[in-house]
Design a protein around this motif. Sequence first.
Motif, PDB file in Angstrom:
ATOM      1  N   THR A  47      -9.337  -0.221  27.968  1.00  0.00           N
ATOM      2  CA  THR A  47      -9.610  -1.306  27.020  1.00  0.00           C
ATOM      3  C   THR A  47      -9.520  -0.845  25.566  1.00  0.00           C
ATOM      4  N   LEU A  48      -9.403   0.454  25.333  1.00  0.00           N
ATOM      5  CA  LEU A  48      -9.306   0.948  23.966  1.00  0.00           C
ATOM      6  C   LEU A  48      -7.898   0.706  23.409  1.00  0.00           C
ATOM      7  N   ALA A  49      -7.770   0.849  22.114  1.00  0.00           N
ATOM      8  CA  ALA A  49      -6.493   0.592  21.421  1.00  0.00           C
ATOM      9  C   ALA A  49      -5.415   1.586  21.857  1.00  0.00           C
ATOM     10  N   PRO A  50      -4.149   1.212  21.697  1.00  0.00           N
ATOM     11  CA  PRO A  50      -3.065   2.143  22.006  1.00  0.00           C
ATOM     12  C   PRO A  50      -3.036   3.300  21.001  1.00  0.00           C
ATOM     13  N   TYR A  51      -2.230   4.293  21.314  1.00  0.00           N
ATOM     14  CA  TYR A  51      -2.098   5.471  20.453  1.00  0.00           C
ATOM     15  C   TYR A  51      -1.659   5.083  19.046  1.00  0.00           C
ATOM     16  N   ARG A  52      -2.273   5.724  18.071  1.00  0.00           N
ATOM     17  CA  ARG A  52      -1.875   5.618  16.670  1.00  0.00           C
ATOM     18  C   ARG A  52      -1.881   7.026  16.098  1.00  0.00           C
ATOM     19  N   PRO A  53      -0.875   7.395  15.315  1.00  0.00           N
ATOM     20  CA  PRO A  53      -0.886   8.733  14.722  1.00  0.00           C
ATOM     21  C   PRO A  53      -2.063   8.894  13.772  1.00  0.00           C
ATOM     22  N   VAL A  54      -2.620  10.105  13.758  1.00  0.00           N
ATOM     23  CA  VAL A  54      -3.766  10.429  12.910  1.00  0.00           C
ATOM     24  C   VAL A  54      -3.401  11.673  12.100  1.00  0.00           C
ATOM     25  N   PRO A  55      -3.649  11.671  10.803  1.00  0.00           N
ATOM     26  CA  PRO A  55      -3.365  12.877  10.014  1.00  0.00           C
ATOM     27  C   PRO A  55      -4.177  14.071  10.536  1.00  0.00           C
ATOM     28  N   LEU A  56      -3.604  15.256  10.429  1.00  0.00           N
ATOM     29  CA  LEU A  56      -4.243  16.464  10.933  1.00  0.00           C
ATOM     30  C   LEU A  56      -5.643  16.655  10.370  1.00  0.00           C
ATOM     31  N   TRP A  57      -5.823  16.437   9.098  1.00  0.00           N
ATOM     32  CA  TRP A  57      -7.138  16.665   8.492  1.00  0.00           C
ATOM     33  C   TRP A  57      -8.185  15.726   9.087  1.00  0.00           C
ATOM     34  N   LEU A  58      -7.798  14.476   9.348  1.00  0.00           N
ATOM     35  CA  LEU A  58      -8.747  13.505   9.892  1.00  0.00           C
ATOM     36  C   LEU A  58      -9.055  13.810  11.362  1.00  0.00           C
ATOM     37  N   GLY A  59      -8.029  14.140  12.139  1.00  0.00           N
ATOM     38  CA  GLY A  59      -8.250  14.510  13.534  1.00  0.00           C
ATOM     39  C   GLY A  59      -9.150  15.732  13.639  1.00  0.00           C
ATOM     40  N   SER A  60      -8.942  16.721  12.790  1.00  0.00           N
ATOM     41  CA  SER A  60      -9.765  17.934  12.796  1.00  0.00           C
ATOM     42  C   SER A  60     -11.213  17.603  12.441  1.00  0.00           C
ATOM     43  N   LEU A  61     -11.395  16.762  11.456  1.00  0.00           N
ATOM     44  CA  LEU A  61     -12.745  16.356  11.059  1.00  0.00           C
ATOM     45  C   LEU A  61     -13.443  15.616  12.203  1.00  0.00           C
ATOM     46  N   ARG A  62     -12.728  14.721  12.861  1.00  0.00           N
ATOM     47  CA  ARG A  62     -13.320  13.968  13.975  1.00  0.00           C
ATOM     48  C   ARG A  62     -13.668  14.891  15.146  1.00  0.00           C
ATOM     49  N   HIS A  63     -12.853  15.914  15.399  1.00  0.00           N
ATOM     50  CA  HIS A  63     -13.180  16.871  16.466  1.00  0.00           C
ATOM     51  C   HIS A  63     -14.425  17.662  16.104  1.00  0.00           C
ATOM     52  N   LEU A  64     -14.566  18.039  14.848  1.00  0.00           N
ATOM     53  CA  LEU A  64     -15.760  18.756  14.403  1.00  0.00           C
ATOM     54  C   LEU A  64     -17.000  17.876  14.572  1.00  0.00           C
ATOM     55  N   VAL A  65     -16.899  16.614  14.180  1.00  0.00           N
ATOM     56  CA  VAL A  65     -18.024  15.683  14.341  1.00  0.00           C
ATOM     57  C   VAL A  65     -18.366  15.531  15.826  1.00  0.00           C
ATOM     58  N   LEU A  66     -17.359  15.409  16.673  1.00  0.00           N
ATOM     59  CA  LEU A  66     -17.593  15.296  18.119  1.00  0.00           C
ATOM     60  C   LEU A  66     -18.267  16.556  18.648  1.00  0.00           C
ATOM     61  N   PHE A  67     -17.798  17.710  18.230  1.00  0.00           N
ATOM     62  CA  PHE A  67     -18.361  19.000  18.641  1.00  0.00           C
ATOM     63  C   PHE A  67     -19.856  19.051  18.310  1.00  0.00           C
ATOM     64  N   VAL A  68     -20.229  18.610  17.106  1.00  0.00           N
ATOM     65  CA  VAL A  68     -21.630  18.608  16.677  1.00  0.00           C
ATOM     66  C   VAL A  68     -22.416  17.523  17.419  1.00  0.00           C
ATOM     67  N   ARG A  69     -21.844  16.336  17.535  1.00  0.00           N
ATOM     68  CA  ARG A  69     -22.522  15.206  18.181  1.00  0.00           C
ATOM     69  C   ARG A  69     -22.913  15.542  19.634  1.00  0.00           C
ATOM     70  N   ILE A  70     -22.010  16.183  20.343  1.00  0.00           N
ATOM     71  CA  ILE A  70     -22.293  16.539  21.738  1.00  0.00           C
ATOM     72  C   ILE A  70     -23.518  17.436  21.820  1.00  0.00           C
ATOM     73  N   ARG A  71     -23.626  18.354  20.890  1.00  0.00           N
ATOM     74  CA  ARG A  71     -24.751  19.285  20.905  1.00  0.00           C
ATOM     75  C   ARG A  71     -26.054  18.604  20.497  1.00  0.00           C
ATOM     76  N   LEU A  72     -25.977  17.649  19.584  1.00  0.00           N
ATOM     77  CA  LEU A  72     -27.180  16.943  19.146  1.00  0.00           C
ATOM     78  C   LEU A  72     -27.654  15.943  20.194  1.00  0.00           C
ATOM     79  N   LEU A  73     -26.732  15.253  20.824  1.00  0.00           N
ATOM     80  CA  LEU A  73     -27.095  14.219  21.799  1.00  0.00           C
ATOM     81  C   LEU A  73     -27.359  14.785  23.188  1.00  0.00           C
TER      82      LEU A  73
END
Length: 188
Positions: A47-73
């Motif tokens: 049900t999520l949106a189809p693939y859209r390109p993401v700039p490297l800096w934004l994808g890297s930032l989102r992975h870092l946030v996910l990495f931290v979020r998993i540990r906090l939650l």
Amino acid sequence: MRLQVLHLTGQSDPRSCGLSPVQDAFLDGLPVPEEAKVRLNFPYDATLAPYRPVPLWLGSLRHLVLFVRIRLLRGRWARRHRPLVEARLRAADRSLVLCGSIGLDLLGRLDLPPGLLQRLTVVAYGAVATRPPACRTIRVGSRGDHLARWWPHDVEVDAGHLDYLASPELAALCRDLVAELSATRDRA
């Protein structure tokens, strides 16, 4: 379904779990029937949106946030995502899971049941993981990958962190594993 092949990477775009063109092309190069190629990425929510390109800096930032979020939650993250991932993995007798970057860590933090983990073979390319899953895992690294080269690996290819799927050695490894897993299921 006897064997499926699927990608499991971090979400560069949390609104989508569509495969990138490179991920789609990698699946196309594997000798498995089309129905064995899972055309979604983590968390396997159609049900999520189809693939859209993401700039490297934004994808890297989102992975870092996910990495931290998993540990906090802690367990809350796993409880939220485990049902869809588990359902996807249970759709086949065996799964070849292609984990890129933090995908191996995500898979490990889902705390999947041991019986399900026994059915998985993971190829972790450019893996950055502090908690890998307890399943058969082949880690693929590269001296050219400045992010993941410090993590342990079993196989070395010539690639940067974002271009493992263009590596002929990685493609050959995955084709060999598909043949092995297909032969294993045929003997069963």
